[in-house]
Write an enzyme that holds these catalytic residues in place. Structure first.
Site, short mmCIF file in Angstrom:
data_model
loop_
_atom_site.label_atom_id
_atom_site.label_comp_id
_atom_site.label_asym_id
_atom_site.label_seq_id
_atom_site.Cartn_x
_atom_site.Cartn_y
_atom_site.Cartn_z
N ASP A 97 -40.06 19.19 -15.04
CA ASP A 97 -39.22 18.20 -15.68
C ASP A 97 -39.07 17.02 -14.72
O ASP A 97 -38.65 17.19 -13.58
CB ASP A 97 -37.85 18.80 -16.00
CG ASP A 97 -37.28 18.30 -17.32
OD1 ASP A 97 -37.31 17.08 -17.52
OD2 ASP A 97 -36.81 19.12 -18.13
N ASP A 204 -38.14 13.14 -18.79
CA ASP A 204 -36.81 12.96 -19.35
C ASP A 204 -36.54 11.49 -19.67
O ASP A 204 -36.78 10.62 -18.83
CB ASP A 204 -35.77 13.49 -18.35
CG ASP A 204 -34.37 13.55 -18.91
OD1 ASP A 204 -34.16 14.32 -19.86
OD2 ASP A 204 -33.50 12.82 -18.40
N GLU A 260 -39.84 12.42 -23.35
CA GLU A 260 -38.67 12.43 -24.23
C GLU A 260 -38.34 10.97 -24.54
O GLU A 260 -38.03 10.19 -23.65
CB GLU A 260 -37.49 13.11 -23.54
CG GLU A 260 -36.25 13.18 -24.42
CD GLU A 260 -35.02 13.61 -23.65
OE1 GLU A 260 -34.17 14.30 -24.25
OE2 GLU A 260 -34.87 13.25 -22.47
N HIS A 336 -33.38 22.99 -24.89
CA HIS A 336 -32.12 23.17 -24.18
C HIS A 336 -31.01 22.25 -24.69
O HIS A 336 -29.85 22.45 -24.36
CB HIS A 336 -32.33 22.92 -22.68
CG HIS A 336 -32.76 21.52 -22.37
ND1 HIS A 336 -34.01 21.04 -22.72
CD2 HIS A 336 -32.12 20.49 -21.77
CE1 HIS A 336 -34.12 19.78 -22.34
NE2 HIS A 336 -32.98 19.42 -21.76
N ASP A 337 -31.39 21.23 -25.48
CA ASP A 337 -30.41 20.29 -26.03
C ASP A 337 -30.11 20.53 -27.50
O ASP A 337 -29.35 19.79 -28.12
CB ASP A 337 -30.90 18.85 -25.86
CG ASP A 337 -30.74 18.34 -24.44
OD1 ASP A 337 -29.85 18.84 -23.73
OD2 ASP A 337 -31.50 17.45 -24.04
#
Length: 568
Positions: A97, A204, A260, A336-337
């Protein structure tokens, strides 16, 4: 191998909740190493690790204080090197990440930056004067930009008497990407990891780097003090920055990249993912994840609307058709979100297994790279905890703003929304078996284990040939074997049907028809064409499926029909 990611399936690991090897209640890198055989058996090609770097954990690792060190409860740099080696030995690539829109406020750069206005690191972050002072001599933020985690996106620093920008938590100050030295240090760090053996990056908030440098107010509605705007994602230099990152890092390695990119349209996604653009392999879209948020609500995602299936289908159709032969899709239901999809849009009660299989099949037989989030492959569900049992900063900030300050939701209304869409639903410890703490740890876990672990766990699924686990295993295998899944076009069937999600994939002389029932009702549908030449590729009911033009579709049923013989 060029474009290896097109045939790959990615498995996302939230390290804190995956497996605790030293029984301190927190998952770790050695715990992941212990479970690599499990992932190899499942058949995944790539694992994506949520952040494992040194961090104060204000936002569960997305606040990084040192990009070159491992968060001590997760292990050491040697553990990370062993994880890379052991994964590669099993033919599994590792994607890390990349969090470089912001750092932790405990990063040495920010500690220096806030010491004085003339500090050499001052310009590593975004500092601005107050636009004035209110009647109580309290400084007023430079503009009305809102943080994704509620409140203003600006935090006042008493020492230097300026605000710094933080699009997320105040503990996550935004880096100033206009500074050439900031970008150089970021690329050097990325190359350091890639030379160690990392195979790619999940990036991210990759489209937020370039800011509107005039820092003008966003348009607001009556009563709206702070505004979260799509303009965050349309900075003037964003494509320049990503092309530079590709040139300085990605192009030097055979790696996979997924960005993302909130607020991005399907048309814009081509500019990010088309090979000629030299930026990213794919991006994460959010449009399908916003279907069940009430439009125009000041409570954001916490005002929940009923799933509008025709709208969901049209979103998928748009992305499948727009990017076909131009860019590349990522495919996901969970991360995870996001909450657990079987609880969100399936039936996590009587039809948990059936609906989990249906949701998986609908997604995995589209074009794109599928992402499986840990526990999805065994049908893990949402949980119903009290407010104090949740760890997520987003939940607690939203509660303070929406329930206590704005009073636009009651406590009970907000908790119902958390039970449906809170991020901690995805972050509960992985359910390995029916022993204490679901086999995750013998110590008290950092976040409560879902109480359904005795019913839902990996050990139980792997003992049942008809389980969700083996269904996912088969979907992964089919993607590798069948060109139509990766290369075929997409045509939506029954676009306005409120229960049935169906589509046809076509590649040369092959055909693939996928039909799923998003409801607990029995439905009758009519399919066109000569169906007697099709074979049943997949189905989630044991009962015989009679292939004809008129088919009865049972509650949460899914089936895939295939015509052709081109299996690699």
């Amino acid at each position: 191998m060029a474009d290896f990611w097109k045939k790959s399936v990615v498995y996302q690991i939230y390290p804190k909740s995956f497996k605790d090897s030293n029984n301190d209640g927190i998952g770790d890198l050695r715990g992941i190493i212990e479970k690599l055989d499990y992932l190899q058996e499942l058949g995944v090609d790539i694992i994506w690790l949520n952040p494992v770097y040194a961090s104060p954990q204000a936002d569960n690792g997305y606040d990084i204080s040192d990009y070159f060190s491992i968060y001590p409860p997760f292990g050491t740099l040697d553990d990370m090197k062993q994880l890379l080696q052991e994964s590669h030995r099993r033919g599994i690539k590792v994607m890390m990440d990349l969090v470089v829109n912001h750092t932790s406020d405990e990063h040495i750069w920010f500690k220096e930056s806030r010491k004085s206005r003339d500090n050499p690191y001052r310009d590593f972050y975004i500092w601005r004067d107050a636009r004035g002072y209110d009647d109580n001599r309290k400084p007023i933020p430079p503009n009305n930009w809102g943080s994704f985690f509620s409140g203003s996106a600006w935090e006042w620093d008493e020492n230097t008497e300026q605000f710094y920008l933080h699009l997320f938590s105040k503990n996550q100050p935004d880096l100033n990407w206009e500074n050439d030295l900031v970008r150089r240090k970021i690329y050097d760090m990325m190359n350091w990891w890639m030379q160690m053996g990392v195979d790619g990056w999940r990036i991210d908030t990759c489209n937020l780097y370039s800011k509107q440098t005039a820092f003008l107010d966003f348009p607001s509605r009556d009563g709206e003090k702070y505004v979260i705007s799509p303009m965050y994602a349309r900075g003037p230099r964003i494509h320049e920055f990503l092309r530079e990152m590709n040139r300085e890092v990605f192009s030097r390695y055979d790696c996979v990249t997924v960005g993302e990119a909130p607020f991005t349209t399907a048309e814009e996604a081509i500019i990010y993912t088309a090979p000629g653009e030299r930026k990213l392999n794919m991006i994460f879209t959010f449009e399908h994840m916003e279907i069940d948020s009430a439009p125009g609500s000041m409570n954001g995602k916490w005002d929940i609307a009923k799933l509008n299936l025709p709208r969901l289908k049209k979103v998928f159709e748009k992305w499948q058709k727009t990017l076909y032969k131009k860019g590349w899709n990522s495919l996901y239901w969970n991360n995870h979100d996001q909450p657990r999809i079987v609880s969100r849009w399936g039936d996590d009660g009587q039809y948990r297994v059936k609906s989990a299989k249906m949701l998986a099949c609908i997604l995995h037989l589209m074009q794109g790279t599928p992402f499986i989030y840990q526990g999805e492959e065994i049908g893990m569900t949402n949980c119903r905890y009290n407010l104090e049992d949740y760890n997520d900063i987003e939940i607690h900030n939203a509660y303070r703003e929406i329930v206590q300050e704005q009073k636009t939701m009651t406590h009970d209304e907000f908790m119902e929304a958390v039970h449906k869409k809170g991020r901690d639903n995805a972050r509960t410890p992985f359910q390995w078996d029916d022993s204490e703490n679901a086999g995750f740890s013998s110590a008290r876990p950092w976040l409560k284990v879902n109480p359904r672990y005795k019913e839902i766990n990996a050990e139980k699924d792997r003992k049942s040939p008809d389980s969700i686990y083996y269904w996912y295993q088969k979907l992964i295998r089919l993607r590798k074997e069948m060109e139509i899944i990766t290369e075929g076009d997409f045509n939506l069937l029954f676009p306005d049907d409120e229960d049935i999600f169906a589509y046809m994939r076509t590649f040369e002389d092959e055909r693939l028809i996928v039909v799923g029932n998003f409801s607990g009702k029995t439905r009758e549908i009519e399919l066109d064409g000569q169906l007697d030449v099709y074979e049943i590729l997949l189905k989630n009911y044991d009962e015989r499926l009679s292939i004809s033009n008129r088919i009865t579709v049972k509650p949460w049923e899914v089936f895939a029909l295939y015509r052709g013989a081109k299996i690699a």
